[in-house]
Design a protein around this motif. Structure first.
Motif, PDB file in Angstrom:
ATOM      1  N   HIS A 119     -55.332  65.596  20.815  1.00  0.00           N
ATOM      2  CA  HIS A 119     -56.035  64.988  19.686  1.00  0.00           C
ATOM      3  C   HIS A 119     -57.038  63.909  20.130  1.00  0.00           C
ATOM      4  O   HIS A 119     -57.839  63.441  19.317  1.00  0.00           O
ATOM      5  CB  HIS A 119     -55.035  64.365  18.712  1.00  0.00           C
ATOM      6  N   GLU A 176     -60.238  62.006  22.034  1.00  0.00           N
ATOM      7  CA  GLU A 176     -61.638  62.336  22.272  1.00  0.00           C
ATOM      8  C   GLU A 176     -62.165  61.715  23.565  1.00  0.00           C
ATOM      9  O   GLU A 176     -63.260  62.035  24.001  1.00  0.00           O
ATOM     10  CB  GLU A 176     -62.488  61.868  21.086  1.00  0.00           C
ATOM     11  N   GLN A 185     -59.447  70.886  21.905  1.00  0.00           N
ATOM     12  CA  GLN A 185     -60.027  69.760  21.159  1.00  0.00           C
ATOM     13  C   GLN A 185     -61.226  70.202  20.324  1.00  0.00           C
ATOM     14  O   GLN A 185     -61.398  69.767  19.184  1.00  0.00           O
ATOM     15  CB  GLN A 185     -60.443  68.663  22.139  1.00  0.00           C
TER      16      GLN A 185
END
Length: 719
Positions: A590, A592, A614
Motif C-alpha cells: 500500500h 508509495e 501498487q
C-alpha cells in the motif's frame, strides 16, 4: 428360460388364431348367404378351433417349449386338410401359405422342408382324387400345375432363405460367444486390477486392512435388500471396493507422518473424496465409479463433505456405501477402542437415521441385520503400528488388550477409565516429585459439556474412555490420573527435554487424527494439551499443574485441538513473527515510497511484483488476493543452506502450476514466497493453497520441513 422361443411361440399362436377367426367369420357369412349349412360350420369348429384351443393350453403350460411348434403344425394341418377336402374353390391350397409365413419365425430349414414335403404330398393326393373323379383333365390342368409350382417355389425359397439365415446366425452366435468370453476375460482383468488397487490402499493404511472388501460386501447386501437388479448390485460391488481410492492421492508424508497433522494437512486428508472422484470419473467400464468415492462422506442432513449435499441430492450408491462404511468403522477394532457391540451399533444407526443416513437405506439395513442377512465380517490381522517412544512395537490389538493396570477397578481407580482417580494420582505424583523429575501434561477434552448436551452422556463417556486409552499407550513410565470430569494429568517420569515430550504429544494427535478420519461418529472429539517441565527433584505439583493449565488456556485462545508447553514458546513465536511478516508485506503493497526496498535488495523480483501490484491498487483493481507460503523446520538452526534451497525449489515448483496467466509470485525471504492472485473470489483461494500444499508434500524429501500460509484480500486504502 429362452425368452426368444417364448416370443416366437406367442407370435405363432396369435397368427394361427387370427387365421382361424377369419375363416370362422367367412363361413358364418356363407351360412347367412345360404351357401353353407350350420352343420358344416360346427364340424369346421371341431377340426379348426379345437386344435387351436389345445395348443393355447400347451402354450400357457410351457410357453418356452421347443416342441410347441410341432403341435402347431399338426393342428394347422388338421384344419388345412378339412378345408382342402371340403372347400369349394381351387384356391384352398393357398391356406398353407400363412402357416409358411409363420414357420419362417423359427428359422429352422428342416421344419420348413418337412412341412413343404407334407404340403406337396397332400396337394398331389388331392389332385389325384380330382383326376380320378374326372374333374381334372389335361385341358384344365393349368390351375393344378400352378398349385404345385407355387407350393414348391414358396417352400423352396423359404427353405433356402432359412438355411442361409441359420448359417449366418450360427456364425454370429459363435462370434458373440467369443466376444462374451473376451468380455469375461476383460472383466476378470478389471476385477484383478481393482483388487490390486484395493490392496495398495490397504497397504497405505495399516489400521483399515480389509476395510474396502468389507464395505463392498455390506453394500452388496444392502443393494440386494433394496431390490436392485443383479447388474446394479455387481456395479455397486466394484464401486464400493474403490470408495477410498482417493487416499492414493494423499502424500505419504502426510499419511505416514509420525507427528501431529497441521490444520492444513488434516484438511487435505479429507480431500480423498475429491481426489478419488477425479481418478475414477473417466472409467468407461464402470460409469458411476466416481460417485461412491466422491460422495460417500455426504450426510442426509447436508452436513457432510465435500459438497454438503442433502437428502435426494446424494446419489443412492453413495448413500448405501456411506452406511456400509460407518457400519464397518463401528464393528472394527480401533486403536482407541474395541469394536462396538451389535446392540450399540443398532442404536447408533437408529439415532443417525434421517441425519447422517438416508431413512430408507437405514431401515433396509436394520431389517437385513435383524434377519441375519448382514453379519459382521471378521477383520484381517493388523500390521504392527508405529514405533512408540520407548522403541517397542505395539499393534492396535495389543493396545486394547494390554492396559497399564488390571481391567478391574478398585478404590484407587477411576471407575469409568480404569486410570488412577484424583486423590490417589495426586498422592503418587507428590511422592514421586520429592526425588524425581519429568514433564507434567494436562490433557483437556474440548467442549465435553457441549458434547453431553448435544450427543448424550453415552457419547461423552466414550470420548473420555478413548482419551484414557490413548494416554495408556504412551511408551514410557507415567503417572496417569483423571483430575476432573474432562481432564487428565499424565506425568512423564524422567523426561527432561522438550523433544521427547513433543514426540509423545504429536503421536497422540496423530492417533486422534486417524480416529476421526476413520470414524465419523467421533469427528467432534478434540483435545488440548498444556505441558510444564520439572527438570530437578523437589518440584511442586500444584505449581506444575497451574503452569500446564496456563498452557491449556493459551492453546484454547488459538483454537481447539492444540498443544503448548509453558517453558517453550519458540513455535508460537515463529508463527507470530510470520504473521508480522505478512502484515508488513501488506503494508508495503500500500506504500508509495521506496524506503522499504533496501531491506529486500536480495530479492529483485519482489520489487517488480510490488510495483505492479501498487499500480493495480491505485487504478482501483477490484479484487486482489495475497497469499504468503512459509516453510518451517523444528530444527531451524540446524538447517543446511543446500537443503533450504532444495526445499524452496519444491515450493516454487508447487506454486507455478497453480497460477493463472495474470497471477504473480516472488520469493521474499529465505523461507517465504509471495503469491498474488488476480480477480479471484476469497472462497476460491483455498483451492489454490490446497493444490500447492499437496504438490509440495508430494515432492518434499525432507520430512522435518512443513508448510503453512497466510492469506488476505488487498483492498485500496483511503488516505
Amino acid at each position: 428360460m429362452d425368452t426368444g422361443i417364448r416370443k416366437i411361440n406367442r407370435s405363432m399362436m396369435v397368427g394361427w388364431t387370427v387365421i382361424v377367426l377369419v375363416l370362422f367369420i367367412t363361413y358364418i357369412g356363407e351360412v347367412l348367404k345360404g351357401v353353407r349349412s350350420a352343420e358344416y360350420v360346427l364340424v369346421f369348429c371341431v377340426f379348426t378351433i379345437l386344435p387351436n384351443i389345445i395348443c393355447h393350453l400347451l402354450f400357457h403350460k410351457n410357453s418356452d417349449s421347443q416342441n410347441l411348434k410341432l403341435w402347431i403344425v399338426v393342428g394347422y394341418f388338421v384344419m388345412y386338410l378339412f378345408s382342402l377336402l371340403t372347400g369349394s374353390t381351387n384356391l384352398i391350397f393357398t391356406y398353407i401359405l400363412p402357416l409358411l409365413s409363420l414357420l419362417i419365425l423359427y428359422h429352422e430349414p428342416k421344419l420348413i422342408l418337412c412341412t413343404g414335403v407334407a404340403s406337396l404330398l397332400v396337394n398331389l393326393c388331392f389332385i389325384a382324387m380330382q383326376a380320378a373323379r374326372g374333374e381334372l383333365t389335361l385341358e384344365n390342368s393349368k390351375e393344378a400345375e400352378i398349385q404345385i409350382a407355387l407350393i414348391v417355389l414358396c417352400f423352396g425359397g423359404c427353405y433356402v432363405g432359412s438355411k442361409l439365415y441359420k448359417q449366418i446366425n450360427e456364425q454370429n452366435s459363435l462370434f458373440m460367444e467369443q466376444l462374451q468370453e473376451k468380455t469375461r476375460q476383460n472383466e476378470q482383468m478389471t476385477l484383478q486390477t481393482i483388487m490390486t488397487i484395493v490392496n495398495t490402499l490397504d497397504a497405505k493404511d495399516r489400521y483399515t486392512k480389509g476395510h474396502s472388501q468389507r464395505v463392498s460386501e455390506y453394500s452388496v447386501q444392502i443393494a440386494k435388500g433394496m431390490g436392485m437388479s443383479e447388474a446394479d448390485v455387481e456395479q455397486i460391488r466394484y464401486i464400493a471396493l474403490l470408495h477410498d481410492i482417493g487416499k492414493i492421492g494423499i502424500p505419504d508424508s502426510i499419511l505416514n507422518k509420525s507427528g501431529r497433522l497441521t490444520k492444513e494437512e488434516f484438511s487435505l486428508m479429507k480431500n480423498h473424496t475429491i481426489v478419488g472422484g477425479d481418478i475414477l470419473k473417466d472409467i468407461s467400464a464402470l460409469p458411476e465409479a466416481d460417485i461412491g468415492a466422491r460422495y460417500h462422506h455426504e450426510r442426509y442432513d447436508g452436513k457432510g463433505y465435500p459438497q454438503g449435499l442433502k437428502m435426494g441430492e446424494i446419489p443412492m450408491i453413495a448413500r448405501i456405501i456411506g452406511i456400509a462404511d460407518s457400519f464397518d468403522a463401528m464393528t472394527s477394532n480401533r486403536v482407541y477402542r474395541k469394536r462396538l457391540s451389535d446392540e450399540a451399533v443398532i442404536e447408533e444407526i437408529k439415532r443417525c437415521r434421517g441425519s447422517q443416513f438416508d431413512p430408507q437405506v437405514a431401515d433396509v439395513f436394520l431389517r437385513l441385520f435383524k434377519e441375519g442377512q448382514i453379519r459382521v465380517i471378521s477383520e484381517d490381522v493388523y500390521l504392527p503400528s508405529e514405533t512408540s517412544v520407548s522403541g517397542t512395537e505395539l499393534s492396535p490389538g495389543q493396545i486394547l488388550a494390554d492396559p497399564l493396570w488390571s481391567g478391574k477397578a478398585d478404590e484407587r481407580m477411576d471407575e469409568l477409565t480404569l486410570v488412577y482417580n484424583k486423590e490417589y494420582g495426586e498422592e503418587k505424583l507428590d511422592e514421586y516429585l520429592q526425588t524425581g523429575s519429568g514433564c507434567l501434561m494436562l490433557v483437556d477434552i474440548d467442549a465435553l459439556r457441549e458434547t453431553n448436551r448435544q450427543l448424550g452422556f453415552i457419547m461423552g463417556d466414550l470420548f473420555i474412555t478413548i482419551v484414557a486409552r490413548l494416554l495408556k499407550t504412551i511408551g514410557t513410565e507415567t503417572i496417569l490420573y483423571r483430575c476432573e470430569g474432562d481432564e487428565f494429568i499424565c506425568f512423564l517420569c524422567n523426561v527432561a527435554y522438550r523433544e521427547p515430550v513433543e514426540a509423545i504429544i504429536n503421536n497422540l494427535y496423530r492417533q486422534l487424527d486417524m480416529i476421526k478420519a476413520e470414524d465419523r461418529v467421533l469427528e467432534d472429539l478434540t483435545i488440548t494439551v498444556g505441558a510444564a517441565m520439572s527438570k530437578v527433584a523437589g518440584g511442586n505439583r500444584k505449581a506444575l499443574v497451574e503452569r500446564a493449565r496456563k498452557g491449556v488456556y493459551y492453546s484454547k485462545q488459538t483454537g481447539r485441538n492444540r498443544f503448548w508447553m509453558y517453558e517453550e514458546q519458540a513455535e508460537e513465536m515463529q508463527r507470530d513473527l510470520t504473521r508480522r511478516d505478512f502484515d508488513r508485506v501488506l503494508e508495503i503493497l500500500h506504500r508509495e515510497d521506496d524506503g522499504w526496498k533496501e531491506y529486500f535488495a536480495g530479492y529483485p523480483e519482489f520489487a517488480l511484483l510490488v510495483e505492479r501490484v501498487q499500480k493495480l491498487v491505485q487504478e482501483g483493481f477490484h479484487r486482489i488476493q495475497i497469499v504468503m507460503f512459509t516453510i518451517a523446520s523444528p530444527e531451524e538452526d540446524a538447517v543446511k543452506i543446500k537443503d533450504q534451497e532444495v526445499v524452496m525449489g519444491y515450493l516454487e515448483e508447487a506454486v507455478r502450476p497453480a497460477l493463472q496467466v495474470r497471477d504473480m509470485t516472488a520469493m521474499i525471504s529465505t523461507f517465504q514466497r509471495l503469491v498474488v492472485l488476480m480477480d479471484m473470489p476469497p472462497e476460491n483461494v483455498r483451492l489454490v493453497t490446497d493444490q500447492v500444499i499437496v504438490s509440495f508434500y508430494r515432492q518434499n524429501k525432507y520430512p522435518n520441513f512443513r508448510i503453512f500460509f497466510d492469506a488476505a484480500e488487498l483492498i485500496k486504502r483511503e488516505n
